[in-house]
Structures are given as structure tokens and as C-alpha cells.
Design an enzyme around this catalytic site. Structure first.
Site, PDB file in Angstrom:
ATOM      1  N   GLY A 227      -3.755  51.235  33.353  1.00 51.39           N
ATOM      2  CA  GLY A 227      -4.219  52.592  33.570  1.00 51.39           C
ATOM      3  C   GLY A 227      -5.330  52.636  34.589  1.00 51.39           C
ATOM      4  CD  GLU A 268       0.522  44.974  29.557  1.00 52.58           C
ATOM      5  OE1 GLU A 268       0.931  44.334  28.595  1.00 52.58           O
ATOM      6  OE2 GLU A 268       0.774  46.182  29.731  1.00 52.58           O
ATOM      7  N   GLY A 270      -0.860  47.032  37.337  1.00 50.58           N
ATOM      8  CA  GLY A 270       0.217  47.049  38.327  1.00 50.58           C
ATOM      9  C   GLY A 270      -0.342  47.658  39.597  1.00 50.58           C
ATOM     10  CB  CYS A 337      21.420  66.374  52.622  1.00 51.21           C
ATOM     11  SG  CYS A 337      21.643  66.161  54.391  1.00 51.21           S
ATOM     12  CD  GLU A 338      18.702  66.341  46.274  1.00 52.32           C
ATOM     13  OE1 GLU A 338      18.551  67.100  45.338  1.00 52.32           O
ATOM     14  OE2 GLU A 338      19.734  65.688  46.455  1.00 52.32           O
ATOM     15  CE1 TYR A 365       5.165  51.119  38.513  1.00 56.09           C
ATOM     16  CE2 TYR A 365       3.009  51.770  39.304  1.00 56.09           C
ATOM     17  CZ  TYR A 365       3.800  51.117  38.383  1.00 56.09           C
ATOM     18  OH  TYR A 365       3.216  50.450  37.349  1.00 56.09           O
TER      19      TYR A 365
HETATM   20  C1  LIG Z   1       3.905  50.191  33.995  1.00 60.85           C
HETATM   21  C2  LIG Z   1       3.154  49.415  33.009  1.00 60.85           C
HETATM   22  C3  LIG Z   1       1.896  48.883  33.331  1.00 60.85           C
HETATM   23  C4  LIG Z   1       1.218  49.090  34.666  1.00 60.85           C
HETATM   24  O1  LIG Z   1       0.687  50.346  34.872  1.00 60.85           O
HETATM   25  P1  LIG Z   1      -0.174  50.644  36.202  1.00 60.85           P
HETATM   26  O2  LIG Z   1      -0.583  52.044  36.089  1.00 60.85           O
HETATM   27  O3  LIG Z   1       0.716  50.385  37.380  1.00 60.85           O
HETATM   28  O4  LIG Z   1      -1.305  49.688  36.229  1.00 60.85           O
HETATM   29  C5  LIG Z   1       1.268  48.116  32.373  1.00 60.85           C
HETATM   30  N1  LIG Z   1       1.831  47.888  31.158  1.00 60.85           N
HETATM   31  C6  LIG Z   1       3.035  48.383  30.816  1.00 60.85           C
HETATM   32  C7  LIG Z   1       3.597  48.086  29.484  1.00 60.85           C
HETATM   33  C8  LIG Z   1       3.729  49.158  31.723  1.00 60.85           C
HETATM   34  O5  LIG Z   1       4.930  49.660  31.380  1.00 60.85           O
END
Ligand SMILES: *Cc1c(COP(=O)(O)O)cnc(C)c1O
Length: 410
Positions: A227, A268, A270, A337-338, A365
Site C-alpha cells: 500500500g 510486499e 510492488g 477503436c474505443e 501495472y
Molecule cells: C498487488 C499486491 C501487492 C502490491 O501492491 P502495491 O500497491 O503494488 O504495492 C502486495 N500484496 C498483495 C497480496 C497483492 O495482491
């Protein structure tokens, strides 16, 4: 990508326009130095705490990115058996991979258990089946703390109506199943959704998760998910990582003391690791003026970068071909085309047809959500590493569109 001496450059002085010329547009470019900087910043924020960062690879799954992120010391968070296999291929130890799926079959779970990675269970039905099928295999439980957070309802995963996780109100039932089956729970997990702006929100969730921990005597780690928000525009709010590190770190130490064991704190990230490393370079095909609007139409669309259309997300745009000059107001659209609008009424340096337009924050993403819609090719991916550019995925060709089609003779 930065403006240095009148030209846009990546780390090590790699010139952005040369990359667009060499590989053609559209092309994704990832600057590894930025991923490294983000990782190191996270790591420093939690100094003195036994912490592990599992990269949530659904953000960007190129195998070279996975290898480089592993080299920084990260583990991996995978949401499908295919991501697990990519992680293993990239060299992650099965022990460093946590598989966090949602609504998968027992067959997929069985395959993943066979690969020896850590698994996270997010519903009661799977928990019961797990006890029957995989006696003694330790697991992690995804708890839903029922917190409404996140940038929008599509990326918020921790609230009461969300399909994710086991409600903490159901813990008595979970405890009964664990007793009956002898399942060993070694980890507790929550992931409340993307874009959390405030350390307090994190802490509220943390309290709920830690409050359940005393019911699980075999814990090795607690995973607070992700998050972490990164800025998408100037003066945008971002998660104050240092503040978060301090507050959560302190609370976690206190918790370990009362639990009577030093556990590992996991996250975690991302987006935090890869979003800002990516730029998406497109070429402006058409400038089209109507009575009210100037459209800039680029050689891409929702097939390559769907976040603005899917989530209303904001990607800053820069005319790389004209670092200097007057700005004008453009609505940037794609060729699909959208209705595929990248941005409405954006102030961009005056664009001429053929100019290269960079979309920022294109690491997370973006490529991983791309498709072949309109039978367009997915773009190439380029990595900037040690001051050099490397092709890490070829642009698709016509044969790719037919690859799995079965052509019948009639
Ligand atoms: C997508 C996801 C994340 C990563 O979220 P970010 O906002 O990209 O940091 C972490 N844990 C789980 C389980 C997810 O599905």
C-alpha cells in the site's frame, strides 16, 4: 528520466530520444537505479528490525527485473502458480516466495505446494481442504481487518465487502479448524489495498492483526502487505516511509517482546519498487484540433497502458522531443477503436506530429496489464542498467497474434 543540459536522460546519461529511435515506439523503459534507490530507502526506514521485503511481482514480471530485485536481497510475492514459476526461474529460493492467491482451485494449490513455496490461505474452505491434503505443511493466513483504505474502490482490498482474506470475526472458526486438523500457522498476513496515505491507517490494521497473533503459537513472521504510495504528479502525497518505519518498527518490537519470540516483519511492495523506474515512450501520430480541444493521438492505447481508463489513474506526460518551448493544453488519446484517453487537458510543451511523448510512472501495472486488443503488438521492454541499455523483451510480431490459434481448413 531527468532533464540534464537540455535533454532528457536516464541514469548514466543514457539519452531518452536515442532509446526511442533505437528500439522504436512504443517502448517501455525501466531504469534499474531507481528500483535500487527505492529498495534501499525502504530498507533503511526499517533499520534495526528483522524485516524482509517480498516484491509483489504482478506489478512487473520481466524475468530480468525479477533477477535484479532478487540481487538486492528481496523475496517474492506471487499471486499465481505462473508467477511462482517465474520466480523460481529467476533464482528465488522456494522459501523466499510467498504465494498469495485468491479464489484458486485446490489443484493449483497442490501444484504450488509441490514446488515447496510458502502459501497464504485466504478463505475458510481452502483452509479446511489444506488440512486434509497437506498435513504438516506450514502456511500463512490472510486476515481481512476490515479497513477501508486505498486510492479507489477497485484497489481497496481490506474492507468488509472485499473478497480478500478471512474476516477477523471468523477467527474462532479458524481456531477450531486448526485444532481439528493440526495445521501449523507460521505467518499472519494482511494487505489492505493500494495507496495508503497515512501511517495511522497502517497501524490500525496492524493492531488488529497483532491482536489475533496470540491465538497462533507457531508464528515465524507477520506480513503487513503493501500500500506504499508513490507520487504520480508534482506535490502529490506519498507514503512517508521513514515515519512508517519508525512507528511500525517500534510497535513490532514491542509485540515480539510480548509474544516471546523474535519474528520477521514482512512487506510486499510492488508499485513502490518499480512504478517510478518506468517510462513509456510513445510517438505522436496525429494532432487534431476541434472547436474546443487539441487532441494528441499517440501510437498506443489501452492495449498497452490501461491504468488511466481502468482506474482513472494519472500518468504525467512529457514531450521528450521538445524540452524547451511554450506549453499548450492537450488531451492525449490512443489509437484503439474505443475511448482510450490517457489524460485530459494536460499542459505539455507544444507537440508536433512525430514527437516522442513519455508517460511517467509506467513501471507498475502497465506492461503487466497489456493486451493484444485491436490485434496490436505488445511493445518492447528496455532496461537501463549500469549506464547501458538492454533489450529485455522483443516487440511482438505478426506470428505472435496467431501463435495459439488453431487454423482450420474449411
Ligand atoms: C498487488 C499486491 C501487492 C502490491 O501492491 P502495491 O500497491 O503494488 O504495492 C502486495 N500484496 C498483495 C497480496 C497483492 O495482491
Amino acid at each position: 528520466m531527468q532533464l540534464i543540459d537540455g535533454t532528457y536522460q536516464y541514469s548514466g546519461g543514457v539519452d531518452t530520444l536515442s532509446i526511442a529511435e533505437k528500439y522504436g515506439c512504443p517502448v517501455y523503459v525501466y531504469d534499474f537505479d531507481i528500483i535500487k534507490k527505492q529498495y534501499n530507502r525502504l530498507h533503511s526506514a526499517f533499520e534495526g528490525i528483522p524485516v524482509k521485503f517480498n516484491y509483489a511481482c504482478k506489478a512487473l514480471t520481466n524475468i530480468n527485473i525479477l533477477r535484479l530485485i532478487k540481487s538486492l536481497g528481496a523475496g517474492l510475492d506471487a499471486v499465481s502458480v505462473q508467477e511462482v514459476k517465474l520466480g523460481l526461474r529467476a533464482g528465488f529460493d522456494p522459501n523466499e516466495i510467498l504465494y498469495t492467491p485468491n479464489c484458486v482451485s485446490i489443484e493449483e494449490m497442490t501444484e504450488v505446494v509441490g514446488l515447496g513455496v510458502k502459501v497464504n490461505v485466504d478463505n475458510i474452505s481452502m483452509l479446511e481442504q489444506f488440512g486434509q491434503h497437506f498435513e504438516g505443511y506450514p502456511l500463512c493466513l490472510r486476515i481481512n481487518p476490515h479497513i477501508m483504505a486505498g486510492g479507489n474502490s477497485k484497489i481497496s482490498t481490506g474492507h468488509i465487502d472485499s473478497k480478500f482474506g478471512i474476516s477477523f470475526h471468523q477467527l474462532p472458526l479458524v481456531e477450531r479448524i486448526i485444532k481439528a486438523t493440526g495445521i501449523k500457522v507460521e505467518g499472519l498476513h494482511m494487505h489492505t489495498g493500494s495507496e495508503i496515505l497515512d501511517a495511522e491507517v497502517f497501524l490500525r490494521g496492524a493492531e488488529i492483526l497483532l491482536g489475533t497473533a496470540s491465538s497462533f503459537p507457531d508464528l515465524e513472521y507477520v506480513d503487513f502487505g503493501s500500500g506504499f504510495k508513490v507520487p504520480y504528479k508534482e506535490n502529490d502525497i506519498e507514503t512517508d516511509i521513514e515515519d512508517l518505519g519508525e512507528k511500525i518498527g517500534e510497535r513490532f518490537k514491542e509485540f515480539c517482546k510480548s509474544y516471546g519470540k523474535e519474528l520477521t516483519l514482512k512487506f510486499e511492495p510492488g508499485k513502490y519498487l518499480v512504478s517510478e523506474s518506468g517510462t513509456f515512450l510513445t510517438k505522436v501520430n496525429v494532432i487534431k484540433q476541434t472547436t474546443s480541444t487539441i487532441f494528441a493521438g499517440v501510437d498506443s492505447g489501452l492495449n498497452h497502458l490501461i491504468r488511466p481508463m481502468f482506474y482513472d489513474s494519472y500518468h504525467k506526460m512529457i514531450n521528450v522531443s521538445r524540452p524547451e518551448g511554450k506549453s499548450r493544453i492537450y488531451t492525449v488519446v490512443g489509437y484503439i477503436c474505443e475511448t482510450d484517453t490517457f489524460g485530459i487537458n494536460r499542459k505539455i510543451n507544444e507537440i508536433q506530429e512525430g514527437d516522442v511523448l513519455a508517460m511517467m510512472n509506467a513501471g507498475a501495472y502497465c506492461y503487466s496489464m497489456s493486451s493484444n486488443y485491436n490485434s496490436r503488438y505488445r511493445p518492447a521492454e528496455v532496461l537501463i542498467y549500469n549506464g547501458q541499455d538492454h533489450l529485455i523483451r522483443k516487440r511482438e510480431v505478426f506470428d505472435d497474434l496467431l501463435r495459439n490459434q488453431v487454423e482450420l481448413e474449411f
